[in-house]
Design an enzyme around this catalytic site. Sequence first.
Site, PDB file in Angstrom:
ATOM      1  N   ARG A   1       6.585 -23.544  42.767  1.00  0.00           N
ATOM      2  CA  ARG A   1       6.873 -24.380  43.938  1.00  0.00           C
ATOM      3  C   ARG A   1       8.227 -24.037  44.555  1.00  0.00           C
ATOM      4  O   ARG A   1       8.491 -24.405  45.705  1.00  0.00           O
ATOM      5  CB  ARG A   1       6.823 -25.858  43.550  1.00  0.00           C
ATOM      6  CG  ARG A   1       7.860 -26.301  42.545  1.00  0.00           C
ATOM      7  CD  ARG A   1       7.687 -27.772  42.229  1.00  0.00           C
ATOM      8  NE  ARG A   1       8.642 -28.246  41.251  1.00  0.00           N
ATOM      9  CZ  ARG A   1       8.676 -29.497  40.798  1.00  0.00           C
ATOM     10  NH1 ARG A   1       7.793 -30.385  41.249  1.00  0.00           N
ATOM     11  NH2 ARG A   1       9.572 -29.866  39.908  1.00  0.00           N
TER      12      ARG A   1
ATOM     13  N   GLY B   1       4.324 -21.057  37.377  1.00  0.00           N
ATOM     14  CA  GLY B   1       5.637 -21.371  36.838  1.00  0.00           C
ATOM     15  C   GLY B   1       6.541 -20.163  36.906  1.00  0.00           C
ATOM     16  O   GLY B   1       6.101 -19.039  37.164  1.00  0.00           O
TER      17      GLY B   1
ATOM     18  N   ASP C   1       5.446 -14.082  20.908  1.00  0.00           N
ATOM     19  CA  ASP C   1       4.811 -14.961  21.902  1.00  0.00           C
ATOM     20  C   ASP C   1       3.784 -14.200  22.729  1.00  0.00           C
ATOM     21  O   ASP C   1       2.668 -14.678  22.968  1.00  0.00           O
ATOM     22  CB  ASP C   1       5.865 -15.575  22.826  1.00  0.00           C
ATOM     23  CG  ASP C   1       6.666 -16.674  22.149  1.00  0.00           C
ATOM     24  OD1 ASP C   1       6.153 -17.270  21.190  1.00  0.00           O
ATOM     25  OD2 ASP C   1       7.802 -16.941  22.582  1.00  0.00           O
TER      26      ASP C   1
ATOM     27  N   TYR D   1      -0.381 -27.062  24.042  1.00  0.00           N
ATOM     28  CA  TYR D   1      -1.421 -27.391  23.059  1.00  0.00           C
ATOM     29  C   TYR D   1      -1.402 -28.869  22.641  1.00  0.00           C
ATOM     30  O   TYR D   1      -2.084 -29.253  21.700  1.00  0.00           O
ATOM     31  CB  TYR D   1      -1.319 -26.492  21.823  1.00  0.00           C
ATOM     32  CG  TYR D   1      -0.028 -26.592  21.036  1.00  0.00           C
ATOM     33  CD1 TYR D   1       0.170 -27.601  20.095  1.00  0.00           C
ATOM     34  CD2 TYR D   1       0.976 -25.664  21.211  1.00  0.00           C
ATOM     35  CE1 TYR D   1       1.329 -27.681  19.353  1.00  0.00           C
ATOM     36  CE2 TYR D   1       2.149 -25.727  20.477  1.00  0.00           C
ATOM     37  CZ  TYR D   1       2.320 -26.735  19.551  1.00  0.00           C
ATOM     38  OH  TYR D   1       3.476 -26.822  18.830  1.00  0.00           O
TER      39      TYR D   1
ATOM     40  N   LYS E   1      15.833 -19.887  21.955  1.00  0.00           N
ATOM     41  CA  LYS E   1      15.260 -18.540  21.938  1.00  0.00           C
ATOM     42  C   LYS E   1      16.212 -17.487  22.527  1.00  0.00           C
ATOM     43  O   LYS E   1      16.318 -16.382  21.989  1.00  0.00           O
ATOM     44  CB  LYS E   1      13.929 -18.520  22.691  1.00  0.00           C
ATOM     45  CG  LYS E   1      12.782 -19.197  21.941  1.00  0.00           C
ATOM     46  CD  LYS E   1      11.481 -19.003  22.689  1.00  0.00           C
ATOM     47  CE  LYS E   1      10.313 -19.569  21.920  1.00  0.00           C
ATOM     48  NZ  LYS E   1       9.023 -19.311  22.611  1.00  0.00           N
TER      49      LYS E   1
ATOM     50  N   ASN F   1      11.537 -15.318  19.227  1.00  0.00           N
ATOM     51  CA  ASN F   1      10.991 -16.459  18.484  1.00  0.00           C
ATOM     52  C   ASN F   1      10.917 -16.155  16.998  1.00  0.00           C
ATOM     53  O   ASN F   1      10.420 -16.958  16.219  1.00  0.00           O
ATOM     54  CB  ASN F   1       9.616 -16.873  19.020  1.00  0.00           C
ATOM     55  CG  ASN F   1       8.501 -15.945  18.585  1.00  0.00           C
ATOM     56  OD1 ASN F   1       8.692 -14.723  18.487  1.00  0.00           O
ATOM     57  ND2 ASN F   1       7.320 -16.491  18.325  1.00  0.00           N
TER      58      ASN F   1
ATOM     59  N   GLY G   1      -3.731 -23.458  24.342  1.00  0.00           N
ATOM     60  CA  GLY G   1      -2.449 -23.100  23.766  1.00  0.00           C
ATOM     61  C   GLY G   1      -2.443 -23.042  22.262  1.00  0.00           C
ATOM     62  O   GLY G   1      -1.606 -22.360  21.661  1.00  0.00           O
TER      63      GLY G   1
END
Length: 281
Positions: free
Chosen positions: A161, A137, A111, A218, A75, A96, A239
């Site tokens: 994290r 994320g 997207d 998904y 991408k 995309n 998704g």
Amino acid sequence: MSRIPITGAARVGGIAGNPVTHSLSPVIHNAWIAAAGLDAAYVPFTPRDADGFAALVAAGRAGLLAGINVTAPFKEQAFALADESSPTATDSGSANILVFRDGRVVADSSDGLGLLIALRTQAPDLTLAGTPVVVLGAGGAARAAAATLAGAGARPRILNRTPARAQALADDLGGEVSVADPASAFEGAGLVVNALSVRPDIDLDRLDRQTVVMDMTYRPVVTEFLAAARRAGLVTVDGLAMLIGQAGPSFEAIFGTPPPDLDPRPLLLAHLGEAVSGSMP
């Protein structure tokens, strides 16, 4: 659905990625092609590496393809190879969709639109304007989600994290995007978006009962994360709805016509073997 013969005037599109065998995009686009009676085809491409992807783009530039969808890991390269880009692609730094016009390459990204369509379809009561949103994320999927949600007026909080990665993403996007404090990340959140490829380790009991939970994955359609959210009585967005949402603009960009009035979701659920479990409650 009838299928007209492919002729020498056929318009050829496809999807490029590595791996790409798992992609449902050919199922969606070829179903729409058949329903619309187009002289066209949509096929998968698996470039071996960056040089292979560049060769595919060169083939499109040479007039051999009408356009392609692009998935991981190409991408960012797709965006870099384009001659011109939409504001959406420019904001995300990735594309995309590549459309080939008279030797030029035009980049776009659907997207974000796919995410918004999924939310409108499966969580129609959710209001984004002014709403705190937790994005789990800090990778490419999180970037696309946070940028889109911020553009829709929400206030995304990045929870990762590795705090340094979350901070780098928030700094890059700016505006209403911030780094979440793990201790209070979910306070007042109207939406939680999992942009990780694995189930996040969060306590769903910490969420308000009106919070919407979305998983960008998904496979399976009802992930463990979504299944747990449903058991907790929360509204969920999957998704697959996002995939279908981003496919419509892709189809129109590549084939020059809006998709026909055919909902591909039942076909995709059957293809995945999730005709029952993948249905919304």
